[in-house]
Design a protein around this motif. Structure first.
Motif, short mmCIF file in Angstrom:
data_model
loop_
_atom_site.label_atom_id
_atom_site.label_comp_id
_atom_site.label_asym_id
_atom_site.label_seq_id
_atom_site.Cartn_x
_atom_site.Cartn_y
_atom_site.Cartn_z
N ARG A 60 33.73 40.75 25.95
CA ARG A 60 33.52 39.78 27.01
C ARG A 60 32.49 38.71 26.66
N PHE A 65 34.93 33.87 32.49
CA PHE A 65 35.06 33.82 33.94
C PHE A 65 35.22 32.40 34.48
N ARG A 149 32.25 39.76 45.94
CA ARG A 149 32.86 39.12 44.78
C ARG A 149 31.85 38.13 44.16
N HIS A 202 34.69 34.14 39.85
CA HIS A 202 35.93 34.79 39.44
C HIS A 202 36.04 36.18 40.07
N GLU A 204 37.24 38.84 39.03
CA GLU A 204 36.98 39.92 38.08
C GLU A 204 35.69 39.73 37.32
N SER A 205 34.85 38.79 37.74
CA SER A 205 33.56 38.61 37.07
C SER A 205 32.71 39.85 37.28
N ARG A 206 31.98 40.22 36.26
CA ARG A 206 31.19 41.44 36.30
C ARG A 206 30.02 41.32 35.34
N TRP A 254 39.83 36.94 30.28
CA TRP A 254 40.19 37.39 31.63
C TRP A 254 41.07 36.33 32.27
N SER A 257 40.04 31.71 36.84
CA SER A 257 39.75 31.75 38.26
C SER A 257 40.53 30.73 39.07
#
Length: 274
Positions: A60, A65, A149, A202, A204-206, A254, A257
């Motif tokens: 990553r 993102f 989120r 995004h 799925e941003s983490r 990923w 967005s």
């Protein structure tokens, strides 16, 4: 501290049109995207990892993102800086002049907590303005657990270990002029009770830890940032591998967005008796 308004809280934030270009992210002056205001430089996970799913997980980068420029999708990214430490030095100096170290330490600890609370409160405001946060309906406990989120990573932390990226935030938002928060030669923030970072929306941003990087990525980073290799090694020394072998990077991205419609929005805030 609250009743006598002994400290002041100030903050500034902005939301900007943005697109990823490789592992960099360009921020634009307006929705025409013809003028680049600033460019953030990110790194990518590279070292071998262990654990379930590590063999298929992507390496990553925070740039993943943000929608790549070549897709034509119109993405956005944010930045912020907040402090609750305006007036704190004078308050603590007064306590120490009376040999009251206890209250000086407590004032500093409370100011640190207030700065973190300010950052959390501002993040909620930004999610609402961005649009996707209005229907969250989260309890205070869920907010503390970061069930919402989006993320707000900071320069110098695991996903973005290069402290010099704070300088880009300071230029982009005129942080010193709007809030009085300064950065030192080592990119420490002053007052110390301050928080800064970036906003990613995004789904799925983490948060993640970058881990070790190889010589190949150091050389790529120095070209992208316009820094000498020696400077890059100085700032990233603790995450460099001990050899100069070429690492393997899985550049799988990923999903990009969904874009949100708004223009450049930079605001600053101030509150007495934070």
């Amino acid at each position: 501290m609250i009743e006598k308004k002994l400290i002041t809280a100030r903050g500034v934030y902005g939301l900007f049109p943005a697109n990823a270009v490789g592992d960099d992210v360009e921020l634009y002056a307006d929705e025409s995207r013809g003028t680049v205001l600033e460019r953030f430089h990110f790194l990518r996970q590279q070292a071998n990892r262990e654990g379930p799913g590590s063999d298929i997980a992507p390496c990553r980068s925070l740039a993943d993102f943000i929608a790549p420029k070549e897709t034509g999708l119109r993405d956005h990214m944010g930045a912020f800086a907040v402090t609750s430490g305006i007036g704190l030095k004078e308050l603590c100096d007064g306590f120490r002049a009376k040999h009251d170290d206890y209250n000086a330490i407590m004032a500093e600890a409370l100011a640190d907590r207030l700065a973190e609370a300010f950052a959390e409160c501002l993040h909620k405001r930004v999610r609402d303005e961005w649009g996707y946060g209005r229907a969250e309906g989260l309890s205070n406990a869920e907010l503390i657990q970061e069930k919402y989120r989006g993320i707000r990573p900071a320069a110098g932390y695991p996903a973005c270990p290069d402290h010099t990226e704070k300088g880009t935030v300071w230029r982009l938002l005129d942080v010193r002029g709007k809030t009085g928060i300064e950065i030192t030669e080592s990119y420490a923030m002053w007052p110390g009770s301050s928080v800064s970072g970036l906003y990613f929306a995004h789904p799925e941003s983490r948060y993640f830890s970058l881990g070790k990087i190889g010589r190949d990525q150091v050389e790529d980073y120095h070209r992208r940032k316009g820094m000498s290799v020696a400077e890059v090694e100085r700032w990233l020394g603790r995450i460099l591998t001990t050899d100069s072998g070429q690492g393997t990077v899985n550049s799988e991205q990923w999903p990009v967005s969904r874009w949100h419609q708004f223009g450049v929005n930079t605001l600053w805030l101030e509150g007495r008796g934070a």
